[in-house]
Design a protein around this motif. Sequence first.
Motif, PDB file in Angstrom:
ATOM      1  N   SER A  49      -4.230   0.091  13.715  1.00  0.00           N
ATOM      2  CA  SER A  49      -3.962  -1.242  14.228  1.00  0.00           C
ATOM      3  C   SER A  49      -2.465  -1.459  14.437  1.00  0.00           C
ATOM      4  O   SER A  49      -1.639  -0.728  13.900  1.00  0.00           O
ATOM      5  N   ALA A  50      -2.135  -2.507  15.205  1.00  0.00           N
ATOM      6  CA  ALA A  50      -0.730  -2.877  15.389  1.00  0.00           C
ATOM      7  C   ALA A  50      -0.330  -3.992  14.437  1.00  0.00           C
ATOM      8  O   ALA A  50       0.778  -4.530  14.545  1.00  0.00           O
ATOM      9  N   ASP A  51      -1.225  -4.357  13.510  1.00  0.00           N
ATOM     10  CA  ASP A  51      -0.895  -5.368  12.520  1.00  0.00           C
ATOM     11  C   ASP A  51      -1.576  -5.035  11.197  1.00  0.00           C
ATOM     12  O   ASP A  51      -2.222  -3.990  11.064  1.00  0.00           O
ATOM     13  N   ASN A  52      -1.434  -5.922  10.217  1.00  0.00           N
ATOM     14  CA  ASN A  52      -2.076  -5.695   8.922  1.00  0.00           C
ATOM     15  C   ASN A  52      -3.091  -6.789   8.593  1.00  0.00           C
ATOM     16  O   ASN A  52      -3.473  -6.967   7.439  1.00  0.00           O
ATOM     17  N   SER A  93      -9.229   1.576   1.798  1.00  0.00           N
ATOM     18  CA  SER A  93      -8.743   2.657   2.683  1.00  0.00           C
ATOM     19  C   SER A  93      -7.532   2.238   3.508  1.00  0.00           C
ATOM     20  O   SER A  93      -6.857   3.077   4.100  1.00  0.00           O
ATOM     21  N   ARG A  94      -7.232   0.946   3.552  1.00  0.00           N
ATOM     22  CA  ARG A  94      -6.138   0.476   4.394  1.00  0.00           C
ATOM     23  C   ARG A  94      -4.775   0.881   3.828  1.00  0.00           C
ATOM     24  O   ARG A  94      -4.562   0.853   2.629  1.00  0.00           O
ATOM     25  N   PHE A  95      -3.867   1.263   4.722  1.00  0.00           N
ATOM     26  CA  PHE A  95      -2.486   1.527   4.306  1.00  0.00           C
ATOM     27  C   PHE A  95      -1.558   1.348   5.499  1.00  0.00           C
ATOM     28  O   PHE A  95      -1.965   1.484   6.652  1.00  0.00           O
ATOM     29  N   ILE A  96      -0.305   1.010   5.216  1.00  0.00           N
ATOM     30  CA  ILE A  96       0.702   0.848   6.265  1.00  0.00           C
ATOM     31  C   ILE A  96       1.173   2.226   6.711  1.00  0.00           C
ATOM     32  O   ILE A  96       1.641   3.021   5.906  1.00  0.00           O
ATOM     33  N   TYR A  97       1.036   2.510   7.979  1.00  0.00           N
ATOM     34  CA  TYR A  97       1.507   3.798   8.493  1.00  0.00           C
ATOM     35  C   TYR A  97       2.827   3.674   9.242  1.00  0.00           C
ATOM     36  O   TYR A  97       3.550   4.666   9.405  1.00  0.00           O
ATOM     37  N   ALA A  98       3.179   2.457   9.691  1.00  0.00           N
ATOM     38  CA  ALA A  98       4.447   2.280  10.408  1.00  0.00           C
ATOM     39  C   ALA A  98       4.796   0.802  10.490  1.00  0.00           C
ATOM     40  O   ALA A  98       3.926  -0.071  10.366  1.00  0.00           O
ATOM     41  N   THR A  99       6.074   0.532  10.699  1.00  0.00           N
ATOM     42  CA  THR A  99       6.549  -0.821  11.005  1.00  0.00           C
ATOM     43  C   THR A  99       7.244  -0.746  12.357  1.00  0.00           C
ATOM     44  O   THR A  99       8.186   0.025  12.535  1.00  0.00           O
ATOM     45  N   GLY A 100       6.751  -1.544  13.304  1.00  0.00           N
ATOM     46  CA  GLY A 100       7.244  -1.446  14.669  1.00  0.00           C
ATOM     47  C   GLY A 100       8.468  -2.296  14.945  1.00  0.00           C
ATOM     48  O   GLY A 100       8.819  -3.192  14.175  1.00  0.00           O
ATOM     49  N   GLN A 140       2.056  -2.246  10.688  1.00  0.00           N
ATOM     50  CA  GLN A 140       0.883  -1.611  11.292  1.00  0.00           C
ATOM     51  C   GLN A 140       0.070  -0.834  10.253  1.00  0.00           C
ATOM     52  O   GLN A 140       0.596   0.025   9.550  1.00  0.00           O
ATOM     53  N   GLU A 141      -1.220  -1.160  10.189  1.00  0.00           N
ATOM     54  CA  GLU A 141      -2.089  -0.546   9.196  1.00  0.00           C
ATOM     55  C   GLU A 141      -3.144   0.357   9.825  1.00  0.00           C
ATOM     56  O   GLU A 141      -3.630   0.104  10.932  1.00  0.00           O
ATOM     57  N   ALA A 142      -3.515   1.381   9.071  1.00  0.00           N
ATOM     58  CA  ALA A 142      -4.634   2.259   9.433  1.00  0.00           C
ATOM     59  C   ALA A 142      -5.792   1.970   8.489  1.00  0.00           C
ATOM     60  O   ALA A 142      -5.587   1.532   7.351  1.00  0.00           O
ATOM     61  N   LEU A 188      -6.361  10.850   7.902  1.00  0.00           N
ATOM     62  CA  LEU A 188      -5.600   9.772   7.285  1.00  0.00           C
ATOM     63  C   LEU A 188      -4.551  10.316   6.320  1.00  0.00           C
ATOM     64  O   LEU A 188      -3.453   9.774   6.213  1.00  0.00           O
ATOM     65  N   SER A 189      -4.884  11.403   5.660  1.00  0.00           N
ATOM     66  CA  SER A 189      -3.917  12.048   4.778  1.00  0.00           C
ATOM     67  C   SER A 189      -2.769  12.645   5.595  1.00  0.00           C
ATOM     68  O   SER A 189      -1.589  12.534   5.217  1.00  0.00           O
ATOM     69  N   TYR A 190      -3.084  13.239   6.736  1.00  0.00           N
ATOM     70  CA  TYR A 190      -2.062  13.836   7.601  1.00  0.00           C
ATOM     71  C   TYR A 190      -1.119  12.759   8.140  1.00  0.00           C
ATOM     72  O   TYR A 190       0.082  12.995   8.325  1.00  0.00           O
ATOM     73  N   LEU A 191      -1.661  11.563   8.376  1.00  0.00           N
ATOM     74  CA  LEU A 191      -0.852  10.470   8.898  1.00  0.00           C
ATOM     75  C   LEU A 191       0.255  10.072   7.922  1.00  0.00           C
ATOM     76  O   LEU A 191       1.267   9.489   8.319  1.00  0.00           O
ATOM     77  N   LYS A 192       0.069  10.406   6.654  1.00  0.00           N
ATOM     78  CA  LYS A 192       1.074  10.107   5.623  1.00  0.00           C
ATOM     79  C   LYS A 192       2.026  11.282   5.384  1.00  0.00           C
ATOM     80  O   LYS A 192       2.949  11.173   4.576  1.00  0.00           O
ATOM     81  N   SER A 193       1.802  12.380   6.064  1.00  0.00           N
ATOM     82  CA  SER A 193       2.560  13.605   5.806  1.00  0.00           C
ATOM     83  C   SER A 193       3.969  13.548   6.391  1.00  0.00           C
ATOM     84  O   SER A 193       4.278  12.729   7.272  1.00  0.00           O
ATOM     85  N   ALA A 194       4.820  14.442   5.921  1.00  0.00           N
ATOM     86  CA  ALA A 194       6.200  14.518   6.413  1.00  0.00           C
ATOM     87  C   ALA A 194       6.279  14.793   7.915  1.00  0.00           C
ATOM     88  O   ALA A 194       7.078  14.153   8.618  1.00  0.00           O
ATOM     89  N   PRO A 195       5.477  15.722   8.471  1.00  0.00           N
ATOM     90  CA  PRO A 195       5.549  15.958   9.926  1.00  0.00           C
ATOM     91  C   PRO A 195       5.188  14.716  10.736  1.00  0.00           C
ATOM     92  O   PRO A 195       5.836  14.425  11.739  1.00  0.00           O
TER      93      PRO A 195
END
Length: 266
Positions: A94-97, A113-120, A230-232, A248-255
């Motif tokens: 999502s583009a919001d939380n 399962s929700r977590f913040i993946y980015a702040t735009g 932004q939340e996943a 979802l785990s990869y989305l939190k990874s360093a790469p």
Amino acid sequence: MLSANTIDIPDESHCMKKTLLTCLTALISGMLAFTPAFADELGVAVAANFTAPMRLIAQGFEADSGHKLRLSYGSTGKFYAQIRNGAPFDVFLSADNTTTLRLENDGLAVAGSRFIYATGRLVLWSAQPGLVDGTGAVLKSQSFRHLAIAAPKLAPYGAAAIQTMQGLGLINSLQARLVQGESIGQAYSFVVSGNAELGFVAMSQVFQDGKFKSGSAWTVPSKLHKPIVQEAALLTRAKDSRAAAEFLSYLKSAPAKAVMLSFGYQ
């Protein structure tokens, strides 16, 4: 006179070829048996602002995991409606939380399962070099006819644009010049095509590797609008999906984080 029984001695090369063929057959059979058990295809609904980084993240994830991602891009509000109507998505970016929380309350996203993946970041951008200055003063000028934004009821970046104009005291004077796209992707297209001289877009659409790619831009101070958090979320239909959990785990990874940072996300 002595006679001897004739004994056929197999040719050595024939034996080796037969053995090699047997091994290859077994190997291929094993691979075919392995693939369905461990590889899967995921349907991922992605907020339009995250299009460019998602394409790179998907490449990395697919190469590492063997899974395939079926990506759809659009406005957060539209995806919410589609998921409620049974759209076959497994993961939602999502583009919001708030939309992810609504889905969780609806029983359509897995609790916890929700977590913040980015702040735009919001940017005022024009494809024309020099049109947008470093302070956004162009908004007070008469040098443009149309200002593109995403629909505020569907897209968080559109809501942030409205908040920015309100904070600057310009919402009334700019109202007649606004052209709305269904998503931030469509708002960006209006500016690229020249249908709008400038627009409020996501930084990730015009920024990469520490610089703006073209045109002219003003990075909107974050104090002028609510944070674009932004939340996943893992959707209920995929609650037992190993592939979804791995993504979802990869989305939190360093790469993945490195890709996001390169497009200006915080």
